[in-house]
Design a protein around this motif. Structure first.
Motif, PDB file in Angstrom:
ATOM      1  N   ALA A   9       1.073  -1.653   0.066  1.00 44.01           N
ATOM      2  CA  ALA A   9      -0.328   0.157   0.315  1.00 44.01           C
ATOM      3  C   ALA A   9       0.999   1.142  -0.062  1.00 44.01           C
ATOM      4  N   ALA A  10       0.027   2.382  -0.556  1.00 38.74           N
ATOM      5  CA  ALA A  10       1.162   3.934  -0.665  1.00 38.74           C
ATOM      6  C   ALA A  10       1.218   4.184   0.815  1.00 38.74           C
ATOM      7  N   HIS A  11       0.528   4.480   1.815  1.00 34.31           N
ATOM      8  CA  HIS A  11      -0.269   4.891   2.170  1.00 34.31           C
ATOM      9  C   HIS A  11      -0.284   3.400   3.920  1.00 34.31           C
ATOM     10  N   LYS A  12      -0.040   4.613   5.050  1.00 32.55           N
ATOM     11  CA  LYS A  12       0.537   3.783   6.616  1.00 32.55           C
ATOM     12  C   LYS A  12      -1.171   4.501   7.694  1.00 32.55           C
ATOM     13  N   ILE A  13      -2.004   3.748   7.899  1.00 34.90           N
ATOM     14  CA  ILE A  13      -2.548   4.575   9.067  1.00 34.90           C
ATOM     15  C   ILE A  13      -3.177   3.658   9.831  1.00 34.90           C
ATOM     16  N   ALA A  14      -2.872   4.262  11.266  1.00 33.53           N
ATOM     17  CA  ALA A  14      -2.614   3.590  12.682  1.00 33.53           C
ATOM     18  C   ALA A  14      -3.291   4.240  14.173  1.00 33.53           C
ATOM     19  N   ILE A  15      -3.716   3.385  13.969  1.00 41.49           N
ATOM     20  CA  ILE A  15      -4.783   3.453  15.898  1.00 41.49           C
ATOM     21  C   ILE A  15      -3.546   3.672  16.543  1.00 41.49           C
ATOM     22  N   GLY A  16      -3.709   4.766  16.869  1.00 41.76           N
ATOM     23  CA  GLY A  16      -1.860   5.023  18.085  1.00 41.76           C
ATOM     24  C   GLY A  16      -2.335   5.444  19.616  1.00 41.76           C
ATOM     25  N   PHE A  17      -1.546   5.122  20.423  1.00 39.66           N
ATOM     26  CA  PHE A  17      -1.753   6.104  21.660  1.00 39.66           C
ATOM     27  C   PHE A  17      -0.698   5.854  22.049  1.00 39.66           C
TER      28      PHE A  17
ATOM     29  N   PHE B 296       1.575  13.097  18.229  1.00 38.19           N
ATOM     30  CA  PHE B 296       1.724  12.582  16.738  1.00 38.19           C
ATOM     31  C   PHE B 296       2.038  13.613  15.908  1.00 38.19           C
ATOM     32  N   ASN B 297       2.486  14.840  16.522  1.00 41.15           N
ATOM     33  CA  ASN B 297       2.564  15.542  15.037  1.00 41.15           C
ATOM     34  C   ASN B 297       4.298  15.546  15.274  1.00 41.15           C
ATOM     35  N   ALA B 298       4.674  14.337  15.500  1.00 36.12           N
ATOM     36  CA  ALA B 298       6.049  14.418  14.889  1.00 36.12           C
ATOM     37  C   ALA B 298       6.187  12.800  14.622  1.00 36.12           C
ATOM     38  N   VAL B 299       5.153  11.631  14.880  1.00 32.61           N
ATOM     39  CA  VAL B 299       4.848  10.743  14.109  1.00 32.61           C
ATOM     40  C   VAL B 299       4.836  11.187  12.658  1.00 32.61           C
ATOM     41  N   GLN B 300       5.900  10.797  11.697  1.00 31.68           N
ATOM     42  CA  GLN B 300       6.002  11.207  10.360  1.00 31.68           C
ATOM     43  C   GLN B 300       5.330  10.156   9.088  1.00 31.68           C
ATOM     44  N   ASP B 301       5.694   8.927   9.431  1.00 29.42           N
ATOM     45  CA  ASP B 301       5.458   7.361   8.217  1.00 29.42           C
ATOM     46  C   ASP B 301       3.691   6.866   8.707  1.00 29.42           C
ATOM     47  N   TYR B 302       3.080   7.574   9.037  1.00 30.94           N
ATOM     48  CA  TYR B 302       1.602   7.060   8.990  1.00 30.94           C
ATOM     49  C   TYR B 302       0.181   8.380   8.911  1.00 30.94           C
ATOM     50  N   TYR B 303      -0.809   8.341   9.193  1.00 27.71           N
ATOM     51  CA  TYR B 303      -1.466   8.974   9.250  1.00 27.71           C
ATOM     52  C   TYR B 303      -2.043   8.199  10.711  1.00 27.71           C
ATOM     53  N   ILE B 304      -2.429   9.238  11.927  1.00 27.23           N
ATOM     54  CA  ILE B 304      -2.318   8.334  12.871  1.00 27.23           C
ATOM     55  C   ILE B 304      -4.218   8.656  13.247  1.00 27.23           C
ATOM     56  N   VAL B 305      -5.116   8.072  14.114  1.00 27.87           N
ATOM     57  CA  VAL B 305      -6.351   7.777  14.316  1.00 27.87           C
ATOM     58  C   VAL B 305      -5.999   7.748  15.642  1.00 27.87           C
ATOM     59  N   PRO B 306      -6.210   8.954  16.475  1.00 30.20           N
ATOM     60  CA  PRO B 306      -5.882   8.681  17.801  1.00 30.20           C
ATOM     61  C   PRO B 306      -6.972   7.938  18.740  1.00 30.20           C
ATOM     62  N   LEU B 307      -6.694   7.144  20.154  1.00 32.12           N
ATOM     63  CA  LEU B 307      -7.640   6.259  20.498  1.00 32.12           C
ATOM     64  C   LEU B 307      -8.163   7.436  21.664  1.00 32.12           C
ATOM     65  N   SER B 308      -7.770   8.657  22.495  1.00 28.65           N
ATOM     66  CA  SER B 308      -8.251   8.999  22.881  1.00 28.65           C
ATOM     67  C   SER B 308      -8.489  10.158  22.570  1.00 28.65           C
ATOM     68  N   SER B 309      -9.857  11.117  22.353  1.00 31.42           N
ATOM     69  CA  SER B 309      -9.669  12.332  21.874  1.00 31.42           C
ATOM     70  C   SER B 309      -9.123  13.268  22.590  1.00 31.42           C
ATOM     71  N   ASP B 310      -8.793  12.724  23.853  1.00 32.19           N
ATOM     72  CA  ASP B 310      -8.013  13.871  24.877  1.00 32.19           C
ATOM     73  C   ASP B 310      -6.692  14.209  25.081  1.00 32.19           C
ATOM     74  N   ILE B 311      -6.354  15.023  23.409  1.00 32.96           N
ATOM     75  CA  ILE B 311      -5.153  15.489  22.572  1.00 32.96           C
ATOM     76  C   ILE B 311      -5.261  16.892  22.368  1.00 32.96           C
ATOM     77  N   ALA B 312      -4.075  17.477  22.666  1.00 30.41           N
ATOM     78  CA  ALA B 312      -3.989  18.637  22.200  1.00 30.41           C
ATOM     79  C   ALA B 312      -3.434  19.798  21.468  1.00 30.41           C
ATOM     80  N   GLU B 313      -2.917  20.936  21.246  1.00 31.15           N
ATOM     81  CA  GLU B 313      -2.434  21.523  20.211  1.00 31.15           C
ATOM     82  C   GLU B 313      -0.822  21.050  21.121  1.00 31.15           C
ATOM     83  N   PRO B 314       0.402  20.783  19.689  1.00 34.00           N
ATOM     84  CA  PRO B 314       0.165  20.970  18.621  1.00 34.00           C
ATOM     85  C   PRO B 314      -0.125  19.281  18.088  1.00 34.00           C
ATOM     86  N   GLN B 315      -0.537  18.175  18.496  1.00 36.77           N
ATOM     87  CA  GLN B 315      -0.654  16.932  18.204  1.00 36.77           C
ATOM     88  C   GLN B 315      -1.845  16.694  17.385  1.00 36.77           C
TER      89      GLN B 315
END
Length: 545
Positions: free
Chosen positions: A274-282, A319-338
């Motif tokens: 695949a050309a892209h990578k999606i990760a459920i991330g925590f 998550f903003n420092a993880v460049q190789d993946y599109y991240i779907v955050p497990l938690s909705s409790d995230i703030a800037e810059p993420q």
């Protein structure tokens, strides 16, 4: 076992580099055995000690569990949940308990194997049946992540592993081809990912689709290894012809031929990753301690595994420092810059609808403007454009430079986008695919193998219903192939120079097949039953004269 010495190499298995992988307890996830665990005093003692360490006082436990805690329960008598699938705090804590105990257990195993036995084989565990997001914390201590899946695995009606048995006997492309797609989320990015058991089991009549599906899945997900279970369960089946069984390749000429699609598409890398990578991330392990319930690992949008690469990611980075993946955050409790990171997919992974997911994938270009994925029409196209599944009508096509093919129903005509092959299927559903036997593309290859698979059953096999869902008796040899026909049109640079041969299963030529030549194409008819041949024909050779 690991200290046994191979008399030919002089090495103990523990030091033999041929021993690459160790799965410690086959399908041994603790949650699989909650019913049995509830009866053991040792498990009850460990569970109560864990709760006491976490909550310190019974009052703290009451505040967390509220009415779930029975008034007569105290540390030492607290019961396991009735079901691990209850959406309760008791079940959530039980899952965390299992996860932490799994981590502790595997670390002890690794220390023993590494330090005392001096064995460097990669170690894994927990590879089937129940899956929760918290299990990924345990998998994070493994050297590699492994899993199992089966399509049409038998269910035994009266006694385990005795007839009669039941399976659904349905087209595996229906319902977004569920087979392997859920299990892509077992993957932890950064670790090797394998499936050490898979099968599209006999006597399922649609199992011919399995090789094409698994070959594309393993390639698209860029897996590290896959093993079909199993080649043979007995020496006798290896040395002698035996009737079809649930799993063994050695007794199933259809799945043997189907497996070559996995070899070509995945091992030979004919199909692209695949050309892209999606990760459920925590990146916040405390997320789990705050939850009233813990979600099951496989999201309802696992159909995305047919479009692009998916998995899970545990990271200490923002998550903003993880460049190789599109991240779907497990938690909705995230703030800037993420929160404003360009690689963030802003939908809750376990509380969303399919159209919201697809909209998010389109917004990031994962599903591009030329990708014809359509959830209403049940069409799923990979981001490589090499795979298209039409789940509504139960068909697919695969279109790569060296291997191309289809699975379709009677009277269905499927044309590949590159025009490398066009297939008109008749009389029976079938998998039809072609692969080059040199390093060339199909259009200029000097020698190619064409496979035509309908269904193979034993003689005198007995079913309990006309839908063939209930198996009563296996029958005997010889194997019987369902009659099917197809017209094949290949786009070739020099079609007039090719011959087409029907092959026996051992690869020997049986009969030359008539063909029709046009300036850019070679057209011919195939059938599982060819005049003047005594056996069913599944294979064809197309080669330069």
């Amino acid at each position: 076992f690991l200290m046994h010495t191979n008399k030919y190499t002089g090495k103990a298995y523990a030091q033999d580099p041929a021993l690459a992988w160790l799965s410690m307890i086959n399908e041994g996830i603790f949650a699989n055995f909650l019913k049995q665990i509830r009866e053991f005093d040792e498990w009850k003692f460990k569970w109560n000690n864990w709760l006491k360490q976490k909550y310190l006082t019974i009052e703290d436990l009451k505040k967390s569990w509220n009415a779930e805690l029975n008034p007569i329960e105290n540390f030492g008598q607290i019961q396991f949940p009735d079901s691990i699938f209850n959406k309760t705090k008791r079940a959530a804590d039980c899952l965390l308990f299992f996860s932490e105990l799994e981590q502790e257990t595997v670390q002890k195993m690794k220390n023993f194997i590494r330090n005392e036995l001096n064995c460097k084989a990669l170690i894994s565990n927990a590879n089937a049946w129940t899956y929760f997001v918290s299990d990924q914390l345990a998998r994070n201590v493994y050297d590699y992540v492994d899993d199992h899946f089966y399509v049409e695995h038998p269910e035994f009606i009266e006694k385990p592993w005795r007839l009669p048995s039941r399976s659904s006997n349905t087209n595996p492309l229906k319902n977004a081809a569920p087979g392997p797609r859920n299990h892509a989320f077992t993957r932890l990015y950064g670790k090797p990912f394998t499936i050490s058991e898979f099968n599209y089991c006999a006597p399922g009549e649609f199992r011919a689709a399995g090789g094409l599906l698994m070959g594309c899945f393993a390639a698209l997900q860029d897996m590290d290894a896959a093993w079909r279970f199993a080649y043979s369960h007995s020496r006798n089946s290896i040395l002698n012809s035996t009737p079809l069984g649930y799993f063994d390749l050695v007794s199933d000429p259809l799945n043997q031929a189907s497996d070559r699609a996995v070899i070509c598409l995945f091992l030979r890398r004919d199909a692209a990753p695949a050309a892209h990578k999606i990760a459920i991330g925590f990146n916040d392990k405390q997320f789990f301690t705050k939850q009233q319930s813990i979600p099951q690992l496989f999201p309802k949008w696992s159909w995305a595994a047919w479009i692009t690469q998916v998995g899970t990611l545990i990271t200490d980075k923002q998550f903003n420092a993880v460049q190789d993946y599109y991240i779907v955050p497990l938690s909705s409790d995230i703030a800037e810059p993420q929160l404003s990171a360009p690689n963030l997919l802003k939908f809750p992974p376990y509380n969303t609808d399919n159209k919201q997911v697809l909209t998010a994938l389109k917004s990031k270009g994962i599903v591009g403007p030329d990708n014809i994925t359509d959830l209403d029409s049940e069409i799923y196209q990979s981001d490589t454009a090499q795979l298209l599944i039409n789940s509504k009508d139960g068909s697919l096509y695969i279109d790569t430079p060296r291997s191309a093919g289809v699975f379709g129903l009677p009277d269905q005509k499927i044309c590949l986008p590159t025009a490398a092959m066009e297939v008109q299927i008749r009389k029976s559903h079938a998998a039809v695919w072609i692969t080059t036997l040199d390093h060339s593309k199909i259009q200029i290859s000097k020698r190619m193998l064409l496979t035509h698979l309908t269904d193979v059953q034993n003689s005198e096999i007995v079913y309990g219903d006309k839908e063939r869902k209930t198996l009563m008796a296996w029958g005997k040899l010889p194997h019987l192939a369902r009659y099917g026909e197809a017209t094949i049109k290949l786009r070739l640079a020099q079609p007039q120079k090719y011959k087409v041969w029907a092959l026996a299963l051992n690869g020997s030529r049986i009969k030359e097949i008539d063909k029709k030549i046009t300036p850019n194409s070679l057209t011919f008819d195939i059938s599982t039953a060819i005049a003047s041949t005594n056996n069913a024909v599944l294979l064809y050779e197309i080669c330069l004269d």
